[in-house]
Design a protein around this motif. Structure first.
Motif, PDB file in Angstrom:
ATOM      1  N   UNK A 350       0.836  -1.207   0.000  1.00  0.00           N
ATOM      2  CA  UNK A 350       0.000   0.000   0.000  1.00  0.00           C
ATOM      3  C   UNK A 350       0.867   1.252   0.000  1.00  0.00           C
ATOM      4  N   UNK A 351       1.941   1.220   0.755  1.00  0.00           N
ATOM      5  CA  UNK A 351       2.840   2.374   0.811  1.00  0.00           C
ATOM      6  C   UNK A 351       3.473   2.624  -0.553  1.00  0.00           C
ATOM      7  N   UNK A 519      -5.880  10.445   1.967  1.00  0.00           N
ATOM      8  CA  UNK A 519      -5.729  10.514   3.426  1.00  0.00           C
ATOM      9  C   UNK A 519      -4.474   9.791   3.888  1.00  0.00           C
ATOM     10  N   UNK A 520      -4.199   8.629   3.299  1.00  0.00           N
ATOM     11  CA  UNK A 520      -2.992   7.894   3.685  1.00  0.00           C
ATOM     12  C   UNK A 520      -1.739   8.672   3.313  1.00  0.00           C
ATOM     13  N   UNK A 521      -1.761   9.337   2.156  1.00  0.00           N
ATOM     14  CA  UNK A 521      -0.618  10.137   1.743  1.00  0.00           C
ATOM     15  C   UNK A 521      -0.382  11.278   2.727  1.00  0.00           C
ATOM     16  N   UNK A 540      -4.613   2.498  10.744  1.00  0.00           N
ATOM     17  CA  UNK A 540      -5.959   2.919  10.346  1.00  0.00           C
ATOM     18  C   UNK A 540      -6.121   3.098   8.845  1.00  0.00           C
ATOM     19  N   UNK A 541      -5.048   2.949   8.078  1.00  0.00           N
ATOM     20  CA  UNK A 541      -5.108   3.129   6.621  1.00  0.00           C
ATOM     21  C   UNK A 541      -6.039   2.087   5.992  1.00  0.00           C
ATOM     22  N   UNK A 542      -6.746   2.480   4.939  1.00  0.00           N
ATOM     23  CA  UNK A 542      -7.623   1.570   4.204  1.00  0.00           C
ATOM     24  C   UNK A 542      -6.773   0.776   3.207  1.00  0.00           C
TER      25      UNK A 542
END
Length: 552
Positions: A350-351, A519-521, A540-542
């Motif tokens: 994801x990252x 949001x994660x970024x 909490x990341x999706x």
């Protein structure tokens, strides 16, 4: 009797036979944002071609069977020819047919944006042959400095044809061009160049000169011509240097080979399919482009475009590395689950996906600015974002490739088969950060860009659509204009380039990507809920949404 020691299982199949465009949601979103009316039919076709087994084979062969220099023929005559594997020519043909060199200069709307997307797709298959393609694209910005040469050469430079024959320009179906700036004593400090240009008359192409000197990096030496820098009494000047000299009296003649002596080919870390060389000019004939003493500004018109391609190229390599990692981990099992189901691996994937989409968003935004040269805001953003995108995206590439390779374990480190692509990507990644100006050169160029109009106001306008979307972005966006206006020290230029890049990437993701990505970024890159390596996103990341969006 025992006939085998083991059965092969739990090995991932290579990523082949897939459409690189149709499953690239990040690129499609960037195109919808930057060029909403663009017809993407040709990009889908190119995505299928570049994802094919045929193109993967050509990419492998062009890198295994590297260019060979023939300085002399069998009788001892100087020839200065570079021999390439047939797969190199097949790749060059595909790139030219896709219009990756000249199409934007012949298209009225969204030409640079469409070409940027196509360049990224081709990079996923094979990046190194794109060096002469990129320089041919870029030269069209600088060559009008000599109207006569531009008139004669522009049709061949924009033709969707590749012609490797070594003969006069007017006898070829397609032309390519390169450039020669750096010398061994100066590197990026081109004003230290020692190559001398002496006036030698005038003809149909204008002021003619004789060049004596050398170039330490002379990429793609089999191009049809080059823009080079040399010293005149008025200072460093830009010259057009053809490989075969024109015969103005007899245009159908065979032409005379120019005195460009290829000394050797560079043995590079990566970029193996492309020939990079050291050359000497022994009374070589060249023509002035622009004014004497204005060589650096003249050739930097070309450099601006190649810096865009560095950002695009790294973004394309990121996407391919991510795709391979996702494809591999979706098949490979360890500790009772597929790798892609393991929590730590999901964090890494994801990252990487967030980083890849942010790079794509910034690269495509920069490309859009070149489609709107009549818009004052776009001109300012193009000037500001060129060194920033080149600096930041290319800096992220090497660490990105290493992490993606680690997702494959030992299979990612070998050169064999489909997974060998990852090793090639890893070797290629540092290139775009170094060529066309390394990190410090980009930071210094950013400081120059800050003096071009009201850059702070342009940045405020660029970030405004994302205002209120995330508190960390709001804090950074509020602080940046003052830093831009008062940046006076080189010491902090890299940090400013980083922060502007992150702010613009965040604003672009807010407008073009799902909330999970944005949001994660912001939480990781801007708010600090992140470590010092990939795979350290907050819990909490999706993860599901981000990984599903990135799947090839």
């Amino acid at each position: 009797m025992v006939t085998a020691t083991h059965t092969v299982f739990n090995q991932a199949e290579p990523l082949v036979g897939t459409n690189l465009f149709d499953r690239n949601q990040a690129l499609q979103s960037a195109l919808k944002f930057n060029a909403p009316t663009l017809d993407t039919t040709s990009l889908s076709a190119l995505g299928a071609q570049m994802g094919s087994a045929e193109m993967q084979t050509h990419a492998r062969l062009a890198n295994v069977h590297t260019p060979v220099l023939h300085s002399h023929d069998r009788t001892g005559h100087r020839v200065d020819q570079v021999e390439f594997h047939p797969s190199y020519h097949a790749l060059m043909t595909a790139a030219a047919q896709a219009g990756l060199h000249g199409s934007p200069w012949a298209e009225e709307a969204h030409g640079h944006t469409r070409r940027a997307a196509a360049f990224m797709l081709f990079t996923e298959a094979e990046p190194s042959i794109l060096c002469p393609i990129s320089m041919t694209y870029a030269v069209m910005a600088a060559l009008p400095g000599n109207a006569a040469i531009f008139k004669d050469w522009a049709p061949g430079l924009t033709a969707r044809a590749y012609d490797p024959a070594f003969k006069p320009f007017n006898q070829k179906t397609g032309l390519t061009m390169g450039m020669g700036m750096t010398e061994k004593q100066g590197g990026s400090d081109v004003r230290a160049n020692t190559t001398q240009a002496v006036r030698d008359g005038e003809d149909a192409w204008g002021q003619r000169y004789t060049l004596v000197g050398h170039k330490w990096f002379f990429s793609a030496p089999m191009c049809d011509a080059f823009l080079v820098l040399a010293q005149t009494p008025a200072g460093l000047s830009c010259f057009f240097l053809p490989r075969v000299l024109p015969d103005f009296e007899n245009p159908s003649g065979s032409g005379t080979t120019n005195a460009i002596r290829i000394q050797r080919l560079k043995d590079k870390l990566g970029n193996k399919a492309n020939a990079s060389s050291e050359v000497e000019f022994l009374n070589a004939t060249a023509w002035l482009v622009g004014d004497e003493g204005r060589g650096v500004p003249q050739i930097l018109e070309m450099g601006t475009m190649t810096r865009l391609d560095c950002a695009l190229g790294t973004s394309g390599l990121m996407r391919q590395a991510l795709s391979i990692a996702l494809h591999h981990t979706a098949q490979r099992q360890a500790f009772g689950k597929r790798l892609i189901e393991q929590p730590l691996m999901r964090n890494v994937l994801a990252d990487l996906a967030i980083e890849s989409e942010a790079a794509t968003a910034l690269s495509m935004r920069l490309a859009r600015s070149f489609d709107h040269k009549g818009d004052a805001h776009e001109v300012l953003m193009g000037r500001l974002l060129t060194p920033i995108a080149k600096f930041w995206i290319c800096k992220r590439g090497a660490a990105f490739a290493q992490e993606a390779m680690e997702c494959l374990g030992g299979n990612g480190y070998v050169e064999e088969g489909g997974e060998g692509t990852m090793a090639r990507i890893y070797r290629e990644m540092p290139l775009n950060s170094i060529w066309e100006g390394a990190g410090n050169i980009m930071a210094l160029d950013l400081l120059r860009a800050l003096r071009k109009g009201d850059v702070a106001a342009a940045l405020v306008r660029e970030l405004a659509p994302a205002q209120g979307a995330h508190p960390a972005l709001d804090r950074l966006a509020t602080a940046l204009p003052s830093r831009v206006e008062h940046m006076a020290t080189e010491m902090e230029a890299r940090r400013l380039a980083q922060d502007v890049a992150l702010a613009v990437q965040a604003a672009l993701l807010q407008q073009s990507a799902p909330a999970a990505v944005f949001n994660a970024f912001c939480d990781s890159r801007l708010a600090g809920n992140w470590g010092h390596t990939f795979g350290t996103l907050g819990a909490a990341v999706d993860f599901d949404s981000i990984i599903e969006r990135a799947m090839p």
